[in-house]
Design an enzyme around this catalytic site. Sequence first.
Site, PDB file in Angstrom:
ATOM      1  N   CYS A   1      -0.247   4.224   1.773  1.00  0.00           N
ATOM      2  CA  CYS A   1      -0.593   5.189   2.958  1.00  0.00           C
ATOM      3  C   CYS A   1       0.364   5.354   3.752  1.00  0.00           C
ATOM      4  CB  CYS A   1      -2.047   4.759   3.638  1.00  0.00           C
ATOM      5  SG  CYS A   1      -1.830   2.970   4.430  1.00  0.00           S
TER       6      CYS A   1
ATOM      7  N   LYS B   1     -11.391  -7.771   6.878  1.00  0.00           N
ATOM      8  CA  LYS B   1     -10.824  -6.627   7.830  1.00  0.00           C
ATOM      9  C   LYS B   1     -11.657  -5.547   8.026  1.00  0.00           C
ATOM     10  CE  LYS B   1      -6.738  -3.558   8.651  1.00  0.00           C
ATOM     11  NZ  LYS B   1      -5.501  -3.091   7.854  1.00  0.00           N
TER      12      LYS B   1
ATOM     13  N   GLU C   1     -16.750  -7.647  -3.920  1.00  0.00           N
ATOM     14  CA  GLU C   1     -15.412  -7.310  -3.906  1.00  0.00           C
ATOM     15  C   GLU C   1     -14.659  -8.623  -3.903  1.00  0.00           C
ATOM     16  OE1 GLU C   1     -13.663  -4.658  -3.961  1.00  0.00           O
ATOM     17  OE2 GLU C   1     -15.036  -2.959  -3.492  1.00  0.00           O
TER      18      GLU C   1
ATOM     19  N   ARG D   1     -11.231   7.735   4.313  1.00  0.00           N
ATOM     20  CA  ARG D   1     -11.046   6.519   3.149  1.00  0.00           C
ATOM     21  C   ARG D   1     -12.189   5.981   2.706  1.00  0.00           C
ATOM     22  NH1 ARG D   1      -5.852   4.558   6.369  1.00  0.00           N
ATOM     23  NH2 ARG D   1      -4.297   6.101   5.840  1.00  0.00           N
TER      24      ARG D   1
ATOM     25  N   CYS E   1       0.890  -1.218  -0.074  1.00  0.00           N
ATOM     26  CA  CYS E   1      -0.117   0.105   0.039  1.00  0.00           C
ATOM     27  C   CYS E   1       0.788   1.143  -0.049  1.00  0.00           C
ATOM     28  CB  CYS E   1      -0.855  -0.214   1.310  1.00  0.00           C
ATOM     29  SG  CYS E   1      -2.188   1.158   1.125  1.00  0.00           S
TER      30      CYS E   1
ATOM     31  N   LYS F   1     -12.287  -4.855   2.897  1.00  0.00           N
ATOM     32  CA  LYS F   1     -11.743  -4.036   4.054  1.00  0.00           C
ATOM     33  C   LYS F   1     -12.526  -3.028   4.135  1.00  0.00           C
ATOM     34  CE  LYS F   1      -7.406  -1.411   4.930  1.00  0.00           C
ATOM     35  NZ  LYS F   1      -6.201  -0.875   4.284  1.00  0.00           N
TER      36      LYS F   1
END
Length: 325
Positions: free
Chosen positions: A123, A249, A234, A218, A121, A196
């Site tokens: 972030c 998650k 998803e 987000r 990722c 997520k």
Amino acid sequence: MCEHAFKRHRRLRASNNMRALVRETQLSKDDLIYPIFVVEGSTVKNEVSSMPGVFQVSLDYLTEEMKELVRLGIRSVILFGVPQEKDEVGSQAYESTGIVQQALRQLKHEVPELTLIADTCLCEYTSHGHCGVIHDNDVENDASLDLLVQTAISQAEAGADIIAPSNMMDGFVKAIRTGLDEAGFINIPIMSYAVKYASAFYGPFRDAAGSTPQFGDRKTYQMDPANRREALREANSDVEEGADFLIVKPALSYLDIVREVKDQFNVPVVAYNVSGEYAMVKAAAANGWIDEKQLVLEKLTSMKRAGADIIITYFAKDVAQWLNE
């Protein structure tokens, strides 16, 4: 002749040995993945204030930390990087000299027994704290994919055994699978953060990783906690695009989703027992309100019972010690 016409279910609960004999769900050290936060610098071992017992460690302490996992019987670790320098595009995520890349090379050489999973990722590496490239105050999906592919390839080159993309961009699994294959890493599996949620349980992680968004939130790319069917869409997309594992998650408030993902998809399911879940237990235990060992084992067993094959948890070292007793 017995005059009571009812079932004697308690017969199978009569002793510890009997209960163990008929136990349906087993928690094993092999189920556990331990998250570790790697920071730049030297002689750094900083305890995360909101996560007692969890540390940011520099490379000179990393090997011994990981050898402790091996001694306890834990064989898998997921690495998160905390760089000294951040920029708009998170370039330290995909630099060959990035902190995670350095950690992967070191551990592949010094602790080869471990399965090394790289969180993929941006972030932790962006100055704005979002998981991709920003344009007009929004995360630009397709431009972000290019950087995520570069990150995954650089992590594979450094020694990652599994790539775990956590960014929730549309098409991220397909892009990374294609990029890895074209770079010659056809045998590196993808452990996708497929489901997520935009959860309030992530706060302590953002302390540990320094990844709090500097503006907004987000919610335009992570999922609405109210949605169930969307989670299955998803997960289905990620399986079609080449995911080898599916992560749900957080775990504890989403056990229904873990079960549905397990029932519908024939790949290993991973439950992420996240930082907020960890911090709440630690706070309650510190106040003497709960039996920490019994509560943690019950909680992780519930994740296995819901269908998780694997659990990412900050409790991994504690659980391994308890299971060794």
